[in-house]
Every structure is written in C-alpha cells, then in structure tokens.
Design a protein around this motif. Structure first.
Motif, PDB file in Angstrom:
ATOM      1  N   VAL A  20       0.984  -1.242   0.006  1.00  0.00           N
ATOM      2  CA  VAL A  20      -0.192   0.062  -0.077  1.00  0.00           C
ATOM      3  C   VAL A  20       0.956   0.992   0.130  1.00  0.00           C
ATOM      4  O   VAL A  20       0.572   2.122  -0.746  1.00  0.00           O
ATOM      5  CB  VAL A  20      -1.106  -0.063   1.137  1.00  0.00           C
ATOM      6  N   PHE A  21       1.915   1.070   0.800  1.00  0.00           N
ATOM      7  CA  PHE A  21       2.802   2.403   0.829  1.00  0.00           C
ATOM      8  C   PHE A  21       4.447   1.817   0.426  1.00  0.00           C
ATOM      9  O   PHE A  21       4.577   0.693   0.502  1.00  0.00           O
ATOM     10  CB  PHE A  21       3.080   2.924   2.362  1.00  0.00           C
ATOM     11  N   THR A  22       4.845   2.811  -0.324  1.00  0.00           N
ATOM     12  CA  THR A  22       6.344   2.558  -0.314  1.00  0.00           C
ATOM     13  C   THR A  22       7.286   2.681   1.051  1.00  0.00           C
ATOM     14  O   THR A  22       6.492   3.135   1.792  1.00  0.00           O
ATOM     15  CB  THR A  22       6.900   3.567  -1.367  1.00  0.00           C
ATOM     16  N   GLN A  23       8.353   2.468   0.930  1.00  0.00           N
ATOM     17  CA  GLN A  23       9.052   2.493   2.074  1.00  0.00           C
ATOM     18  C   GLN A  23       9.086   4.025   2.511  1.00  0.00           C
ATOM     19  O   GLN A  23       9.022   4.385   3.663  1.00  0.00           O
ATOM     20  CB  GLN A  23      10.624   1.968   2.147  1.00  0.00           C
ATOM     21  N   GLU A  24       9.414   4.901   1.546  1.00  0.00           N
ATOM     22  CA  GLU A  24       9.377   6.213   1.677  1.00  0.00           C
ATOM     23  C   GLU A  24       8.044   6.721   2.359  1.00  0.00           C
ATOM     24  O   GLU A  24       8.123   7.694   3.170  1.00  0.00           O
ATOM     25  CB  GLU A  24       9.650   6.980   0.417  1.00  0.00           C
ATOM     26  N   GLU A  25       6.813   6.474   1.855  1.00  0.00           N
ATOM     27  CA  GLU A  25       5.752   6.778   2.285  1.00  0.00           C
ATOM     28  C   GLU A  25       5.324   6.173   3.866  1.00  0.00           C
ATOM     29  O   GLU A  25       4.769   6.998   4.417  1.00  0.00           O
ATOM     30  CB  GLU A  25       4.832   6.260   1.251  1.00  0.00           C
ATOM     31  N   ALA A  26       5.987   5.106   3.742  1.00  0.00           N
ATOM     32  CA  ALA A  26       5.875   4.589   5.424  1.00  0.00           C
ATOM     33  C   ALA A  26       6.583   5.386   6.501  1.00  0.00           C
ATOM     34  O   ALA A  26       6.181   5.655   7.391  1.00  0.00           O
ATOM     35  CB  ALA A  26       6.245   3.332   5.604  1.00  0.00           C
ATOM     36  N   ALA A  27       7.679   5.804   5.926  1.00  0.00           N
ATOM     37  CA  ALA A  27       8.654   6.789   6.838  1.00  0.00           C
ATOM     38  C   ALA A  27       7.834   8.114   7.008  1.00  0.00           C
ATOM     39  O   ALA A  27       7.755   8.604   8.113  1.00  0.00           O
ATOM     40  CB  ALA A  27       9.977   6.742   6.108  1.00  0.00           C
ATOM     41  N   PHE A  28       7.260   8.529   6.023  1.00  0.00           N
ATOM     42  CA  PHE A  28       6.549   9.941   6.118  1.00  0.00           C
ATOM     43  C   PHE A  28       5.414   9.762   6.828  1.00  0.00           C
ATOM     44  O   PHE A  28       5.178  10.553   7.992  1.00  0.00           O
ATOM     45  CB  PHE A  28       6.139  10.399   4.686  1.00  0.00           C
ATOM     46  N   PHE A  29       4.676   8.509   6.627  1.00  0.00           N
ATOM     47  CA  PHE A  29       3.626   8.364   7.698  1.00  0.00           C
ATOM     48  C   PHE A  29       3.870   8.392   9.225  1.00  0.00           C
ATOM     49  O   PHE A  29       3.310   8.784   9.928  1.00  0.00           O
ATOM     50  CB  PHE A  29       3.059   6.860   7.300  1.00  0.00           C
ATOM     51  N   LYS A  30       5.166   7.666   9.664  1.00  0.00           N
ATOM     52  CA  LYS A  30       5.609   7.607  11.000  1.00  0.00           C
ATOM     53  C   LYS A  30       5.825   9.045  11.393  1.00  0.00           C
ATOM     54  O   LYS A  30       5.722   9.419  12.704  1.00  0.00           O
ATOM     55  CB  LYS A  30       6.714   6.774  11.241  1.00  0.00           C
ATOM     56  N   LYS A  31       6.412   9.924  10.732  1.00  0.00           N
ATOM     57  CA  LYS A  31       6.561  11.244  10.860  1.00  0.00           C
ATOM     58  C   LYS A  31       5.407  12.045  11.077  1.00  0.00           C
ATOM     59  O   LYS A  31       5.342  12.825  12.010  1.00  0.00           O
ATOM     60  CB  LYS A  31       7.454  12.206   9.996  1.00  0.00           C
ATOM     61  N   VAL A  32       4.233  11.842  10.220  1.00  0.00           N
ATOM     62  CA  VAL A  32       3.253  12.666  10.437  1.00  0.00           C
ATOM     63  C   VAL A  32       2.438  12.268  11.780  1.00  0.00           C
ATOM     64  O   VAL A  32       1.865  13.089  12.383  1.00  0.00           O
ATOM     65  CB  VAL A  32       2.186  12.244   9.275  1.00  0.00           C
TER      66      VAL A  32
END
Length: 77
Positions: A20-32
């Motif tokens: 569903v997410f790329t690794q980059e998107e997952a990292a951004f999600f955690k920051k959000v």
C-alpha cells in the motif's frame, strides 16, 4: 491493519509490506503521526518553523495521498 492501540510504526510497516505504501511513504507516515502526537499532547513544544516549512512546501498534501491509498486498499482487499 491492526487493532486499537497498534503503534503507528507497526501500521506503517504493515502497509509497506502489503504494498500500500512505499518505504518512503511509510517513513513519512511515521513522521506525520509523531507530529500529530506533539500537536495533541505537547502543543507547547511545537516547532513553529517546522510548521511554517510544512505549510510553505505544501507537504501536507502527501497526507491526502496516503489516506487515498489506505482507502483504496480497504475497498479492494
């Protein structure tokens, strides 16, 4: 995706594992999620310069994109 109380890092990892997410998107999600926690629980510690940078760069738009990806994944399991 996990039950109530599932840490966001687990949710982000799960969403990345499921494609569903790329690794980059997952990292951004955690920051959000981390930023949300500061806003809600430590609002006196909010970095105003960071808020300004996020608004000026319009990075907040990425959140809508992530939400749309989650919604699509839930609709099409």
């Amino acid at each position: 995706m996990g039950g109530a109380g599932t840490p966001p890092s687990h949710a982000a990892r799960y969403l990345a594992e499921k494609g569903v997410f790329t690794q980059e998107e997952a990292a951004f999600f955690k920051k959000v999620v981390g930023f949300r926690n500061v806003i809600v629980h430590q609002y006196l510690a909010v970095d105003v310069d960071l808020v300004k940078r996020v608004l000026e760069s319009r990075e907040y738009r990425k959140v809508l994109s992530l939400a749309q990806k989650i919604y699509k994944a839930v609709q099409d399991p």
